[in-house]
Design a protein around this motif. Structure first.
Motif, PDB file in Angstrom:
ATOM      1  N   ALA A 186       0.839  -1.206   0.000  1.00  0.00           N
ATOM      2  CA  ALA A 186       0.000   0.000   0.000  1.00  0.00           C
ATOM      3  C   ALA A 186       0.870   1.250   0.000  1.00  0.00           C
ATOM      4  O   ALA A 186       0.536   2.243  -0.655  1.00  0.00           O
ATOM      5  CB  ALA A 186      -0.936  -0.006   1.220  1.00  0.00           C
ATOM      6  N   ALA A 187       1.990   1.207   0.715  1.00  0.00           N
ATOM      7  CA  ALA A 187       2.898   2.354   0.744  1.00  0.00           C
ATOM      8  C   ALA A 187       3.491   2.607  -0.644  1.00  0.00           C
ATOM      9  O   ALA A 187       3.578   3.762  -1.086  1.00  0.00           O
ATOM     10  CB  ALA A 187       4.009   2.127   1.777  1.00  0.00           C
ATOM     11  N   ILE A 188       3.877   1.548  -1.345  1.00  0.00           N
ATOM     12  CA  ILE A 188       4.402   1.709  -2.701  1.00  0.00           C
ATOM     13  C   ILE A 188       3.329   2.294  -3.619  1.00  0.00           C
ATOM     14  O   ILE A 188       3.593   3.233  -4.377  1.00  0.00           O
ATOM     15  CB  ILE A 188       4.928   0.374  -3.267  1.00  0.00           C
ATOM     16  CG1 ILE A 188       6.252   0.016  -2.584  1.00  0.00           C
ATOM     17  CG2 ILE A 188       5.117   0.446  -4.783  1.00  0.00           C
ATOM     18  CD1 ILE A 188       6.828  -1.326  -3.018  1.00  0.00           C
ATOM     19  N   ALA A 189       2.133   1.742  -3.552  1.00  0.00           N
ATOM     20  CA  ALA A 189       1.048   2.219  -4.420  1.00  0.00           C
ATOM     21  C   ALA A 189       0.744   3.694  -4.163  1.00  0.00           C
ATOM     22  O   ALA A 189       0.572   4.474  -5.108  1.00  0.00           O
ATOM     23  CB  ALA A 189      -0.208   1.374  -4.208  1.00  0.00           C
ATOM     24  N   PHE A 190       0.719   4.092  -2.901  1.00  0.00           N
ATOM     25  CA  PHE A 190       0.426   5.483  -2.572  1.00  0.00           C
ATOM     26  C   PHE A 190       1.542   6.396  -3.063  1.00  0.00           C
ATOM     27  O   PHE A 190       1.285   7.444  -3.666  1.00  0.00           O
ATOM     28  CB  PHE A 190       0.218   5.651  -1.063  1.00  0.00           C
ATOM     29  CG  PHE A 190      -0.281   7.008  -0.687  1.00  0.00           C
ATOM     30  CD1 PHE A 190      -1.631   7.305  -0.767  1.00  0.00           C
ATOM     31  CD2 PHE A 190       0.598   7.999  -0.264  1.00  0.00           C
ATOM     32  CE1 PHE A 190      -2.102   8.563  -0.423  1.00  0.00           C
ATOM     33  CE2 PHE A 190       0.139   9.256   0.069  1.00  0.00           C
ATOM     34  CZ  PHE A 190      -1.215   9.547  -0.003  1.00  0.00           C
ATOM     35  N   ALA A 191       2.792   6.001  -2.821  1.00  0.00           N
ATOM     36  CA  ALA A 191       3.928   6.812  -3.269  1.00  0.00           C
ATOM     37  C   ALA A 191       3.941   6.946  -4.783  1.00  0.00           C
ATOM     38  O   ALA A 191       4.206   8.031  -5.318  1.00  0.00           O
ATOM     39  CB  ALA A 191       5.237   6.200  -2.772  1.00  0.00           C
ATOM     40  N   ALA A 192       3.634   5.852  -5.475  1.00  0.00           N
ATOM     41  CA  ALA A 192       3.618   5.898  -6.941  1.00  0.00           C
ATOM     42  C   ALA A 192       2.536   6.842  -7.450  1.00  0.00           C
ATOM     43  O   ALA A 192       2.755   7.580  -8.410  1.00  0.00           O
ATOM     44  CB  ALA A 192       3.406   4.489  -7.504  1.00  0.00           C
ATOM     45  N   GLU A 193       1.389   6.834  -6.794  1.00  0.00           N
ATOM     46  CA  GLU A 193       0.302   7.722  -7.202  1.00  0.00           C
ATOM     47  C   GLU A 193       0.638   9.184  -6.927  1.00  0.00           C
ATOM     48  O   GLU A 193       0.394  10.059  -7.754  1.00  0.00           O
ATOM     49  CB  GLU A 193      -0.973   7.334  -6.453  1.00  0.00           C
ATOM     50  CG  GLU A 193      -2.182   8.124  -6.878  1.00  0.00           C
ATOM     51  CD  GLU A 193      -3.442   7.673  -6.151  1.00  0.00           C
ATOM     52  OE1 GLU A 193      -4.261   8.538  -5.808  1.00  0.00           O
ATOM     53  OE2 GLU A 193      -3.593   6.457  -5.920  1.00  0.00           O
ATOM     54  N   MET A 194       1.222   9.452  -5.782  1.00  0.00           N
ATOM     55  CA  MET A 194       1.507  10.834  -5.373  1.00  0.00           C
ATOM     56  C   MET A 194       2.736  11.432  -6.056  1.00  0.00           C
ATOM     57  O   MET A 194       2.794  12.637  -6.274  1.00  0.00           O
ATOM     58  CB  MET A 194       1.710  10.911  -3.857  1.00  0.00           C
ATOM     59  CG  MET A 194       0.473  10.607  -3.039  1.00  0.00           C
ATOM     60  SD  MET A 194      -0.876  11.759  -3.347  1.00  0.00           S
ATOM     61  CE  MET A 194      -0.165  13.271  -2.765  1.00  0.00           C
ATOM     62  N   PHE A 195       3.721  10.609  -6.362  1.00  0.00           N
ATOM     63  CA  PHE A 195       5.014  11.115  -6.830  1.00  0.00           C
ATOM     64  C   PHE A 195       5.427  10.501  -8.170  1.00  0.00           C
ATOM     65  O   PHE A 195       6.613  10.301  -8.424  1.00  0.00           O
ATOM     66  CB  PHE A 195       6.082  10.862  -5.764  1.00  0.00           C
ATOM     67  CG  PHE A 195       5.738  11.427  -4.422  1.00  0.00           C
ATOM     68  CD1 PHE A 195       5.769  12.792  -4.198  1.00  0.00           C
ATOM     69  CD2 PHE A 195       5.326  10.592  -3.395  1.00  0.00           C
ATOM     70  CE1 PHE A 195       5.433  13.320  -2.963  1.00  0.00           C
ATOM     71  CE2 PHE A 195       4.986  11.111  -2.149  1.00  0.00           C
ATOM     72  CZ  PHE A 195       5.033  12.476  -1.934  1.00  0.00           C
ATOM     73  N   PRO A 241      -1.102   4.481   6.156  1.00  0.00           N
ATOM     74  CA  PRO A 241      -1.849   3.580   7.020  1.00  0.00           C
ATOM     75  C   PRO A 241      -2.094   2.222   6.377  1.00  0.00           C
ATOM     76  O   PRO A 241      -2.124   2.106   5.145  1.00  0.00           O
ATOM     77  CB  PRO A 241      -3.190   4.292   7.254  1.00  0.00           C
ATOM     78  CG  PRO A 241      -3.072   5.614   6.626  1.00  0.00           C
ATOM     79  CD  PRO A 241      -1.853   5.654   5.777  1.00  0.00           C
ATOM     80  N   ALA A 242      -2.290   1.236   7.228  1.00  0.00           N
ATOM     81  CA  ALA A 242      -2.584  -0.108   6.738  1.00  0.00           C
ATOM     82  C   ALA A 242      -3.860  -0.107   5.922  1.00  0.00           C
ATOM     83  O   ALA A 242      -4.794   0.628   6.244  1.00  0.00           O
ATOM     84  CB  ALA A 242      -2.727  -1.057   7.930  1.00  0.00           C
ATOM     85  N   PRO A 243      -3.902  -0.895   4.867  1.00  0.00           N
ATOM     86  CA  PRO A 243      -5.144  -0.970   4.089  1.00  0.00           C
ATOM     87  C   PRO A 243      -6.251  -1.570   4.949  1.00  0.00           C
ATOM     88  O   PRO A 243      -5.996  -2.364   5.841  1.00  0.00           O
ATOM     89  CB  PRO A 243      -4.784  -1.884   2.917  1.00  0.00           C
ATOM     90  CG  PRO A 243      -3.550  -2.610   3.314  1.00  0.00           C
ATOM     91  CD  PRO A 243      -2.864  -1.781   4.358  1.00  0.00           C
ATOM     92  N   GLU A 244      -7.476  -1.168   4.649  1.00  0.00           N
ATOM     93  CA  GLU A 244      -8.611  -1.681   5.402  1.00  0.00           C
ATOM     94  C   GLU A 244      -8.751  -3.172   5.133  1.00  0.00           C
ATOM     95  O   GLU A 244      -8.759  -3.608   3.981  1.00  0.00           O
ATOM     96  CB  GLU A 244      -9.886  -0.941   4.977  1.00  0.00           C
ATOM     97  CG  GLU A 244     -11.039  -1.203   5.901  1.00  0.00           C
ATOM     98  CD  GLU A 244     -12.208  -0.301   5.584  1.00  0.00           C
ATOM     99  OE1 GLU A 244     -13.322  -0.823   5.444  1.00  0.00           O
ATOM    100  OE2 GLU A 244     -11.982   0.931   5.455  1.00  0.00           O
ATOM    101  N   ARG A 245      -8.838  -3.936   6.200  1.00  0.00           N
ATOM    102  CA  ARG A 245      -8.944  -5.395   6.079  1.00  0.00           C
ATOM    103  C   ARG A 245     -10.418  -5.802   6.050  1.00  0.00           C
ATOM    104  O   ARG A 245     -11.209  -5.313   6.814  1.00  0.00           O
ATOM    105  CB  ARG A 245      -8.264  -6.087   7.253  1.00  0.00           C
ATOM    106  CG  ARG A 245      -6.809  -5.642   7.438  1.00  0.00           C
ATOM    107  CD  ARG A 245      -5.868  -6.744   7.129  1.00  0.00           C
ATOM    108  NE  ARG A 245      -4.486  -6.581   7.496  1.00  0.00           N
ATOM    109  CZ  ARG A 245      -3.654  -5.662   7.122  1.00  0.00           C
ATOM    110  NH1 ARG A 245      -4.067  -4.653   6.425  1.00  0.00           N
ATOM    111  NH2 ARG A 245      -2.389  -5.675   7.443  1.00  0.00           N
TER     112      ARG A 245
END
Length: 152
Positions: free
Chosen positions: A15-24, A146-150
């Motif tokens: 999730a951290a990679i996906a968010f960083a890729a989207e933002m940056f 944050p952790a993805p919603e489980r």
């Protein structure tokens, strides 16, 4: 901009990679996997055992190979998301958080991105948190995703 993304293969790290890729999108990124040598891990896990364990090194070699492959998969994921990512795999010298902070300094990362396991309350206090320690010791911006919603 160079981003350091801590990656351990967990859903939180993905999730951290996906968010960083989207933002940056388009930014340079180093996807870092940090691992402990088997002897160190075993020594820490054994109450009262404070000496190095004798081993041939084959176990560590196999783990190092697996961790390099894991870092490579994280970098692949980051590239698929639009980052100019390269993998990096380091053995932790003191603690995982410390290695992340040290590598960020070495590559002069403008931002550290890490996931969080989402531990709360007493469990978080007892276990500590890699992301929390990175946040407090990095001396540079840190983005904790944050952790993805489980859905259990």
């Amino acid at each position: 901009m160079t981003i350091l993304i801590a990656y351990d293969g967990s859903d939180d790290a993905k999730a951290a990679i996906a968010f960083a890729a989207e933002m940056f999108r388009g930014a340079d990124a180093v996807v870092l996997t940090v691992w402990e040598r088997l002897a160190v891990t075993s020594a820490r896990a054994s109450a009262g055992l404070m000496m190095a364990m004798d081993q041939s090194g084959l176990e560590d070699e196999a783990i190092a190979k697996a961790m390099r492959e894991l870092a490579g998969r994280g970098a692949d994921m980051a590239r698929e998301g639009g980052l100019n990512a390269v993998p990096r795999c380091d053995v932790d010298s003191v603690a995982v958080w410390s290695t992340i902070v040290d590598v960020a300094g070495e590559i002069d990362a403008e931002l550290i991105v890490t996931g969080t396991r989402g531990h709360g309350g007493v469990r978080s206090l007892l276990l500590g948190s890699t992301s929390d320690r990175v946040l407090h010791h990095a001396g540079r911006p840190v983005l904790v995703v944050p952790a993805p919603e489980r859905k259990d």
